[in-house]
Design a protein around this motif. Structure first.
Motif, PDB file in Angstrom:
ATOM      1  N   LEU A  70      15.888 -28.213 -87.928  1.00  0.00           N
ATOM      2  CA  LEU A  70      16.998 -28.305 -86.971  1.00  0.00           C
ATOM      3  C   LEU A  70      17.722 -29.638 -87.020  1.00  0.00           C
ATOM      4  N   GLY A  71      17.236 -30.574 -87.857  1.00  0.00           N
ATOM      5  CA  GLY A  71      17.826 -31.904 -87.882  1.00  0.00           C
ATOM      6  C   GLY A  71      17.647 -32.640 -86.571  1.00  0.00           C
ATOM      7  N   HIS A  72      16.475 -32.464 -85.959  1.00  0.00           N
ATOM      8  CA  HIS A  72      16.211 -32.981 -84.610  1.00  0.00           C
ATOM      9  C   HIS A  72      14.932 -33.826 -84.645  1.00  0.00           C
ATOM     10  N   PRO A  73      15.036 -35.144 -84.824  1.00  0.00           N
ATOM     11  CA  PRO A  73      13.833 -35.974 -84.956  1.00  0.00           C
ATOM     12  C   PRO A  73      13.212 -36.427 -83.635  1.00  0.00           C
ATOM     13  N   ARG A  74      13.682 -35.878 -82.507  1.00  0.00           N
ATOM     14  CA  ARG A  74      13.166 -36.325 -81.211  1.00  0.00           C
ATOM     15  C   ARG A  74      12.579 -35.166 -80.410  1.00  0.00           C
ATOM     16  N   ILE A  75      11.991 -34.200 -81.059  1.00  0.00           N
ATOM     17  CA  ILE A  75      11.363 -33.082 -80.363  1.00  0.00           C
ATOM     18  C   ILE A  75      10.106 -33.574 -79.658  1.00  0.00           C
ATOM     19  N   ARG A  76       9.979 -33.236 -78.391  1.00  0.00           N
ATOM     20  CA  ARG A  76       8.787 -33.630 -77.631  1.00  0.00           C
ATOM     21  C   ARG A  76       7.592 -32.778 -78.065  1.00  0.00           C
ATOM     22  N   VAL A  77       6.407 -33.372 -78.035  1.00  0.00           N
ATOM     23  CA  VAL A  77       5.198 -32.719 -78.543  1.00  0.00           C
ATOM     24  C   VAL A  77       4.085 -32.857 -77.512  1.00  0.00           C
ATOM     25  N   LEU A  78       3.386 -31.769 -77.251  1.00  0.00           N
ATOM     26  CA  LEU A  78       2.247 -31.808 -76.338  1.00  0.00           C
ATOM     27  C   LEU A  78       1.030 -32.436 -77.015  1.00  0.00           C
ATOM     28  N   ASP A  79       0.136 -32.957 -76.200  1.00  0.00           N
ATOM     29  CA  ASP A  79      -1.153 -33.410 -76.733  1.00  0.00           C
ATOM     30  C   ASP A  79      -1.903 -32.196 -77.269  1.00  0.00           C
ATOM     31  N   HIS A  80      -2.487 -32.344 -78.438  1.00  0.00           N
ATOM     32  CA  HIS A  80      -3.146 -31.213 -79.099  1.00  0.00           C
ATOM     33  C   HIS A  80      -4.268 -31.757 -79.973  1.00  0.00           C
ATOM     34  N   PRO A  81      -5.389 -31.017 -80.112  1.00  0.00           N
ATOM     35  CA  PRO A  81      -6.463 -31.488 -81.001  1.00  0.00           C
ATOM     36  C   PRO A  81      -5.989 -31.780 -82.417  1.00  0.00           C
TER      37      PRO A  81
END
Length: 618
Positions: free
Chosen positions: A401-412
């Motif tokens: 998507l050309g989107h380098p600021r996607i938020r990410v949840l904490d994940h193992p």
């Protein structure tokens, strides 16, 4: 004439392989590690939580010069990997023999671990270049310490330091090899050599500074967290895996070269034999105490690279039939590895491999997911926040998507791969619904990124942080071999009243995937959906509904043992379903059996499909 023929073979082979890599690299979907390195390149820094900065910088250079496509990401690595065989030829020709040089060069092109470099944008290409530069500098220093040799050593050491933590092994073995040779010890007394070593050491400073500033998170992951550091028996597999990846006869020839030349009177041959042999031996021993969960078959590549210039001497003593067999198996090994990448780059092959053990999940489904996300975002407010379940989804969607600021949840997975500290530094980790600051969100949850037995717990964890997970769309890439849940979350705080509704969880117990059926059979399985429960389960064949299952029979074992009592489905243990199907009503051949699960909250979810073979009517 023979030399001219071998040179021609090398040049033709080199040209063909480079063109082949370009063709594959332009089509092969981005591997998840490549996607994260792309993401790092969008956040320029001298070092990152998982690697020094050079890999990310190269990807950024490629995209700045050639655009945002797959080939642009990989072009710098293809160029680097194309240079390495020529350097092998040059080193071998200068130190030993021109004819042996072209043989070693051809082996470098076809060695599966080395010949496939560059198809993916990974640090191993630069590691190989740094290794051959240091080896070249080492043999030059044994002959005579010059400013040029010292400069070459400084360049190789610097490139290696900026590429990966693993280059420490090359440095350590190289110094040991020099110390074991009289002229090597003499070279180490020359201040020019130490200036070169100091220059290479300085290249580690950005990585050391990053670790000092971040509680040694990178060092702890690479050196401590990812390794059990306890004896285990899996280390013996190193021999089998390396024999397969190097190809058996070349594997034997290179080991024989290391053994035969470890005490050679020729200092260059001895240095290369010691460097290669000690590196391979070191990684073999490490295999008994180190990480076995993640891919490590490529770690010994610098050792094999050091031994390639000695290959010609070993082949001279082999009978012609054995040499021919070695080259034949080497070609087959190269074709096997590069052929795998070529097949994975074809969407039809990826779909056909769904349900098989070798399904390339880290390459698959990202374009399908990106298309679905675009559609969902188009129907949501402009201030919608895109949230990914883990770093894989965030990086792959970021690239697509050309989107380098996607938020990410904490994940193992974020911690398992050493990416959690970097996401926190970028401010991309989203801890809970409050972090959205009242904005709506589209949450993309991966259904294949934890073990199936832990998926319900993962849903519950996300639910506790983000609130109910309404299913707005299910993305089943490759028949559900890659499966994602898209949830539209409205603005405001998560609602705490009532049970948290999660996506459904289901399993077909019989028939098993790949089963052959030729008579009326009973399909049995179970399905749960926390918070709301299941309203109905429909059976599908090749995506079309064919029967309605009877739902609500008891299956306490699944609830109590498999789900470990964590299910909050209102049905309790009454979660089993069944249906009787007659294969005679369907065309013979391979079909895809699936489920359509309707929840009591009104959600409709297509479950992953599995193949069955319907036998011809008798």
């Amino acid at each position: 004439m023979r030399r001219l023929e071998m040179r021609t073979v090398f040049v033709v082979l080199w040209s063909t392989i480079v063109l082949l890599k370009l063709a594959i690299a332009a089509r092969l979907p981005l591997f998840v590690d490549e996607a994260f390195y792309w993401l790092e390149g969008q956040h320029p820094a001298f070092a990152y939580s998982d690697l020094p900065g050079l890999t990310a910088w190269l990807i950024r250079i490629g995209t700045e010069l050639f655009g945002d496509g797959l080939l642009a990401v990989r072009l710098p690595f293809i160029a680097i990997s194309a240079l390495v065989p020529w350097l092998v030829v040059r080193l071998t020709a200068r130190e030993f023999d021109t004819q042996a040089a072209w043989l070693s060069g051809c082996a470098a092109l076809l060695l599966p671990l080395l010949g496939s470099l560059g198809v993916m944008a990974l640090p191993d290409a630069m590691l190989a270049l740094a290794t051959i530069l240091c080896l070249d500098a080492g043999v030059r220093l044994l002959r005579n310490v010059t400013h040029g040799a010292a400069l070459l050593l400084a360049l190789g050491l610097s490139l290696g330091a900026l590429s990966h933590y693993r280059f420490i092994a090359v440095i350590g073995v190289g110094i040991v090899a020099l110390l074991m040779i009289g002229k090597g010890r003499d070279a180490l007394r020359d201040p020019r050599v130490w200036i070169a070593i100091a220059t290479g050491a300085a290249a580690w400073i950005p990585l050391l500074v990053w670790n000092v500033d971040n509680a040694e998170a990178g060092l702890r992951f690479q050196m401590v967290d990812r390794h059990p550091w306890a004896l285990h028996a899996d280390g013996w597999q190193f021999l089998v895996i390396q024999a397969a990846m190097v190809t058996p006869l070349l594997f034997a020839a290179l080991l024989l070269a290391a053994w035969r030349f470890r005490r050679a009177s020729d200092d260059a041959a001895r240095f290369l034999a010691l460097s290669g042999g000690l590196l391979v031996l070191g990684f073999f021993v490490l295999g008994f105490v180190a990480d076995t969960e993640r891919a490590s078959f490529h770690w010994p590549l610098p050792g094999w690279l050091a031994l390639l210039p000695l290959l010609g001497f070993v082949l001279l003593s082999w009978p012609r039939w054995l040499r021919v067999t070695m080259w034949a198996t080497l070609v087959l090994g190269f074709v096997g590895v590069v052929g795998y990448y070529a097949m994975v780059s074809i969407s039809e092959v990826r779909e056909r491999s769904a349900g098989l053990k070798w399904y390339p999940s880290n390459f698959a489904g990202w374009n399908t997911l990106a298309d679905a996300v675009r559609d969902e975002l188009a129907a949501m407010p402009d201030d919608t926040v895109l949230v990914a379940d883990n770093f894989k989804i965030g990086a792959e969607l970021g690239f697509a998507l050309g989107h380098p600021r996607i938020r990410v949840l904490d994940h193992p997975l974020n911690r398992h791969h050493g990416r959690a500290p970097q996401l926190q530094l970028w401010g991309l980790q989203l801890d809970d619904r409050a972090g959205l600051e009242g904005r709506p969100a589209l949450l993309v949850t991966g259904a294949n990124d934890v073990k199936f037995s832990a998926l319900l717990q993962r849903y519950q964890t996300v639910c506790a942080r983000m609130g109910a997970l309404p299913v707005s769309r299910v993305v089943n890439a490759d028949r559900g071999a890659q499966r994602f849940i898209l949830s539209r979350l409205d603005g405001g705080a998560a609602r705490s009243e009532g049970p948290c509704i999660t996506p459904a969880l289901a399993h077909i117990d019989t028939p098993v995937p790949g089963a052959r059926v030729d008579a009326p059979f009973e399909l049995r399985g179970w399905a749960v959906k926390d918070g709301s429960g299941i309203a109905s389960v429909a059976i599908t064949l090749d995506g079309a509904p064919i029967a309605q299952a009877q739902y609500g029979a008891a299956n306490p074992w699944v609830v109590e043992r498999f789900l470990r009592g964590d299910s909050r489905d209102p049905a309790g243990a009454n979660i089993a379903f069944s249906a009787t199907l007659d294969p005679a009503t369907f065309a013979p051949g391979r079909h895809w059996l699936g489920l359509t699960i309707t929840g009591k909250d009104g959600s409709v979810e297509q479950w992953a499909e599995q193949p069955i073979e319907i036998a011809p009517a008798r």
